[in-house]
Design an enzyme around this catalytic site. Sequence first.
Site, short mmCIF file in Angstrom:
data_model
loop_
_atom_site.label_atom_id
_atom_site.label_comp_id
_atom_site.label_asym_id
_atom_site.label_seq_id
_atom_site.Cartn_x
_atom_site.Cartn_y
_atom_site.Cartn_z
N ASN A 1 -7.98 -3.37 14.13
CA ASN A 1 -9.34 -3.67 13.69
C ASN A 1 -9.37 -4.85 12.71
O ASN A 1 -10.38 -5.10 12.06
CB ASN A 1 -9.97 -2.42 13.04
CG ASN A 1 -9.19 -1.95 11.82
OD1 ASN A 1 -8.23 -2.60 11.38
ND2 ASN A 1 -9.58 -0.83 11.24
N ASP B 1 0.82 -1.21 0.00
CA ASP B 1 0.00 0.00 0.00
C ASP B 1 0.85 1.26 0.00
O ASP B 1 2.07 1.21 0.19
CB ASP B 1 -0.97 0.01 1.19
CG ASP B 1 -0.33 -0.48 2.50
OD1 ASP B 1 0.91 -0.37 2.63
OD2 ASP B 1 -1.05 -0.95 3.39
N GLU C 1 -9.68 -2.22 5.13
CA GLU C 1 -10.33 -2.02 6.42
C GLU C 1 -11.55 -2.93 6.54
O GLU C 1 -11.99 -3.52 5.54
CB GLU C 1 -10.76 -0.54 6.53
CG GLU C 1 -9.62 0.46 6.40
CD GLU C 1 -8.79 0.61 7.68
OE1 GLU C 1 -8.80 -0.29 8.53
OE2 GLU C 1 -8.12 1.66 7.80
N HIS D 1 -7.51 -5.17 10.00
CA HIS D 1 -7.21 -4.85 8.59
C HIS D 1 -5.91 -5.52 8.13
O HIS D 1 -5.02 -5.82 8.95
CB HIS D 1 -7.21 -3.34 8.33
CG HIS D 1 -6.02 -2.58 8.80
ND1 HIS D 1 -6.05 -1.23 9.03
CD2 HIS D 1 -4.75 -2.96 9.10
CE1 HIS D 1 -4.86 -0.82 9.42
NE2 HIS D 1 -4.05 -1.86 9.48
P1 PGA Z 1 1.90 -2.07 12.80
O1 PGA Z 1 0.76 -1.98 11.72
O2 PGA Z 1 2.82 -3.14 12.35
O3 PGA Z 1 2.53 -0.73 12.80
O4 PGA Z 1 1.22 -2.40 14.09
C1 PGA Z 1 0.17 -3.14 11.22
C2 PGA Z 1 -1.03 -2.80 10.40
O5 PGA Z 1 -1.76 -1.84 10.77
O6 PGA Z 1 -1.27 -3.47 9.39
#
Ligand code: PGA
Length: 246
Positions: free
Chosen positions: A136, A67, A143, A138
């Site tokens: 959440n 992304d 999302e 995702h």
């Molecule tokens: P993080 O993010 O590794 O910074 O916790 C993971 C994500 O939100 O996919």
Amino acid sequence: MRAGVFPDYEAMSAAAADVVARRLGEEHSSVLMLPTGITPLGMYRQLVEMHNSRGLSFADATFFNLDEYIGLAPDHRASYHVYMKENFYGLIDADPARVFVPDGTAPDPEAECERYEAVIRGTGGVDVCVLGIGRNGHIGFNEPGAPFDSRTRVVELSESTRKVNAADFEADRAPERAITVGMATIFEAREVMLLASGTNKAGAVAAAVEGDASESVPASMLKSHPHASLFLDEDAASGLGRGIAG
Ligand code: PGA
């Protein structure tokens, strides 16, 4: 979906790096799809160390990012272009011609998504997709509610995701939109590795593993993937009951 639980973040990161290194050893021209975030930093460190100390080469591999924010130039310090360059691509022997990150400044973001999807297809598909997981549930910037049949597309970021990511943006607010590789695109990867660390991921991990597959928990899609594995530290696994293997 198999789950490996490791004593701590470093052990989890080392195990994930070992799998990626082994795949590369078997097939030098592997196609890798990679995440940003805090979680994969340990894995990237280990892979860089393997490159430096024992010559693990990435020169023939192809890389796709999951992304990128819309509106951030590739040299914006919070862009995922910069993140990947500083934490991984710039520290190994990746061939710049085979490193792909969605262009968040493309004048026509929808066309950029189609182009990105076509480049992925053109490589013959992703061999290994490494994912983090949001609180959440995702994956990438897919999302809750992201259709399982979705492709690379423009998405609105949830308020909770923007809050978590706000620290990267000083006075600015985190961007509202991003380009993310789609759910179906992730599912088509031959192998998927989902990494999670910390108690703040325990709820999302449990929902993904123990609930039914549901678009309200994007990571739960992986339950029906033929070759998906979770790499968890004990904190991230702390919400799981017994009997999670299989
Ligand atoms: P993080 O993010 O590794 O910074 O916790 C993971 C994500 O939100 O996919």
